[in-house]
Design a protein around this motif. Structure first.
Motif, short mmCIF file in Angstrom:
data_model
loop_
_atom_site.label_atom_id
_atom_site.label_comp_id
_atom_site.label_asym_id
_atom_site.label_seq_id
_atom_site.Cartn_x
_atom_site.Cartn_y
_atom_site.Cartn_z
N ASP A 130 -48.13 -109.80 -46.62
CA ASP A 130 -48.00 -111.10 -45.98
C ASP A 130 -48.35 -112.23 -46.93
O ASP A 130 -47.79 -113.33 -46.84
CB ASP A 130 -48.88 -111.18 -44.74
N SER A 143 -48.32 -106.64 -42.38
CA SER A 143 -47.85 -106.57 -41.00
C SER A 143 -46.39 -106.99 -40.84
O SER A 143 -45.65 -106.40 -40.05
CB SER A 143 -48.73 -107.44 -40.11
N LEU A 144 -45.93 -107.99 -41.60
CA LEU A 144 -44.56 -108.47 -41.41
C LEU A 144 -43.54 -107.48 -41.96
O LEU A 144 -42.44 -107.34 -41.41
CB LEU A 144 -44.39 -109.84 -42.07
N PRO A 179 -49.94 -118.00 -39.80
CA PRO A 179 -50.66 -116.75 -39.48
C PRO A 179 -50.95 -115.88 -40.70
O PRO A 179 -51.90 -115.10 -40.68
CB PRO A 179 -49.72 -116.05 -38.50
N THR A 180 -50.15 -115.99 -41.76
CA THR A 180 -50.41 -115.18 -42.95
C THR A 180 -51.37 -115.86 -43.92
O THR A 180 -51.91 -115.20 -44.81
CB THR A 180 -49.09 -114.90 -43.71
N HIS A 423 -46.12 -114.52 -34.99
CA HIS A 423 -46.48 -113.88 -36.25
C HIS A 423 -45.88 -114.59 -37.46
O HIS A 423 -46.27 -114.30 -38.60
CB HIS A 423 -46.01 -112.42 -36.24
#
Length: 518
Positions: A130, A143-144, A179-180, A423
């Motif tokens: 991320d 996560s992405l 968010p990152t 996200h």
């Protein structure tokens, strides 16, 4: 009915490593999607050195994808597309996997994390996480990529010169949600020494590039301006290679990927670039077999990649030149006479599925709906809204791309049309006084990815993303540039919501089935 997974050169039958990887004990699968639910996707590691044969089939949930190498089999040992050329251990094939239609599926991503405990070069900090400043050994730092198949794409801000001319941005940009942490990072964000905007996108397929680079007009209809000319070939350039048109040729894209994704430093010799480009231009990918419908080249159908290799590129559809998805015109006969003797060899399941695909073809060609507030379409003089069909934008035969430079704002990144995505980062772009606002969204636009505007600096381009090649979809979920559609049905559902298409459940399934066999 049963069949073997094989390629035309018996690749699976002769390669024990592949047999082990596919986890298909006898190479026999029953004709159902459940049969491949636990089949591990074949992964090409950098420097693996296996041969890539002229034709190879790979299983997915719908059936078999075929990769066709127009120039015949190649030895990948030492080939620059398959070798780790940069500092992070990646090769081009890392993010452009044959089993995934020369793209990258989320299933493959998750399997690689599990198989390597997150140590595969795919998860390199530079863009496989991320943000590079996160703890790289932790799953949540990727996560992405793990949840949406997204690669980080850092874009310089303000934009670099475009086609040799400096750019004065027409808007300011602020980070609303991060968010990152990458867009507010002192090392990677807007306030870094080299300011950048991090957006997150799916890898585009390195296949069927003859169509990606084809030009249907000598000018850009969205602007009325001449297309730039490739100095090497003297031909107009399509601008359809990347999501945001930041490069114009495959050579330029290859060098850009080497620097950014492989972290290669220095200057790659021209002959190496030429070898990589030649390989990319000779690879075709398309679905070859469907578990329900059978062979996609039977009974006169022209599915599969060999027909792509034979076809002319840049041809306009919608009846003005050729109808869309002529590959399955032979199956349209089922709509008139499903009990015809020529279809007597089909099982009832095969016949029902092919009927569904045929209905999907006709829906794609003929069902009209109102397209509204979509820059790149409804700001071109057609009207807003404009009534048309899927062919209107997906107008290049064989691939469903746009024969013009195909950057369009479908609303997949811009509010208020984009689906919820907490996200992803959220940016506010404010058009400066003296410049025209966004044609539909006004002076303040909230977006998850400014798209083409990060290249041109223009308000009218905010959220425009290049239209994708529609072949091989069954092998490379998730979809849209930001991965927000987890399957093909999700693509249909988004369009139904976005443009209030008012389709029945059967019509939605017919379009889904059509796209699954492309």
């Amino acid at each position: 009915m049963a069949f073997c997974i094989f390629d035309t050169n018996n690749y699976y039958l002769s390669n024990p490593m592949i047999l082990q990887k596919t986890m298909v004990a006898s190479l026999i699968l029953t004709a159902s999607s459940a049969a491949v639910a636990d089949v591990e996707r074949i992964w090409w590691s950098p420097g693996q050195g296996e041969p890539l044969n002229e034709s190879t089939d790979y299983a997915n949930d719908s059936g078999l994808l075929r990769i066709y190498n127009e120039s015949g089999a190649i030895d990948t040992k030492g080939h620059p597309f398959f070798e780790p050329l940069g500092s992070n251990g990646r090769a081009c094939v890392t993010c452009h996997q044959p089993a995934d239609g020369m793209s990258l599926s989320i299933d493959s991503v998750r399997q690689r994390w599990k198989a390597t405990d997150g140590r595969d070069p795919l998860f390199a900090a530079i863009d496989g996480s991320d943000c590079p400043n996160l703890p790289q050994g932790e799953e949540k730092s990727h996560s992405l990529l793990l949840n949406y198949g997204l690669i980080r794409v850092p874009r310089p801000w303000p934009p670099q010169p475009y086609l040799g001319k400096p750019i004065e941005p027409q808007f300011t940009i602020d980070v609303v949600r991060d968010p990152t942490g990458c867009n507010t990072s002192k090392n990677y964000g807007l306030n870094a020494k080299e300011p950048a905007i991090s957006v997150y996108r799916r890898p585009r397929p390195v296949a069927n590039l003859k169509f990606i680079t084809a030009v249907g007009f000598p000018f850009e209809p969205k602007d009325g301006l001449p297309l730039p000319i490739n100095p090497k070939t003297g031909e107009p350039m399509s601008g359809n290679i990347t999501a945001d048109r930041r490069v114009w040729t495959i050579e330029e894209q290859t060098r850009d990927a080497l620097r950014g994704h492989l972290e290669f430093s220095g200057v790659m010799p021209d002959e190496v670039i030429e070898e990589m480009v030649a390989f990319q231009m000779q690879i075709y990918a398309a679905q070859q077999f469907d578990f329900k419908g059978g062979d996609l080249t039977s009974d006169g159908a022209q599915g599969g990649p060999q027909y792509l290799a034979q076809a002319d590129a840049g041809v306009l559809n919608s009846g003005r030149r050729l109808p869309m998805w002529t590959e399955f015109d032979a199956w349209l006969e089922l709509l008139k006479n499903p009990s015809a003797e020529k279809f007597g060899h089909l099982t009832e399941e095969q016949k029902a599925f092919r009927l569904s695909v045929a209905r999907g073809v006709m829906l794609f060609r003929n069902r009209t709906f109102l397209v509204k507030d979509s820059a790149g379409i409804t700001d071109m003089g057609f009207g807003n809204p404009v009534r048309n069909d899927c062919n209107f934008c997906h107008n290049m035969t064989r691939t469903g791309m746009d024969v013009a430079p195909g950057q369009v704002d479908l609303g997949t990144t811009n509010e208020p049309f984009a689906d919820p995505a907490p996200h992803l980062p959220l940016f506010k772009l404010t058009c400066k006084p003296g410049f025209a606002p966004h044609p539909h969204l006004g002076r303040e636009v909230f977006t998850r990815d400014p798209g083409l505007a990060l290249t041109t600096g223009r308000c009218k381009d905010i959220g425009k993303i290049t239209i994708q090649n529609m072949r091989g979809l069954s092998a490379r979920a998730p979809f849209f540039s930001n991965g927000l559609s987890e399957d093909i049905r999700g693509i249909v559902d988004y369009y139904v919501r976005r443009y209030q298409m008012n389709l029945t459940e059967q019509e939605k399934q017919d379009l889904t089935n059509l796209m699954s066999v492309l």
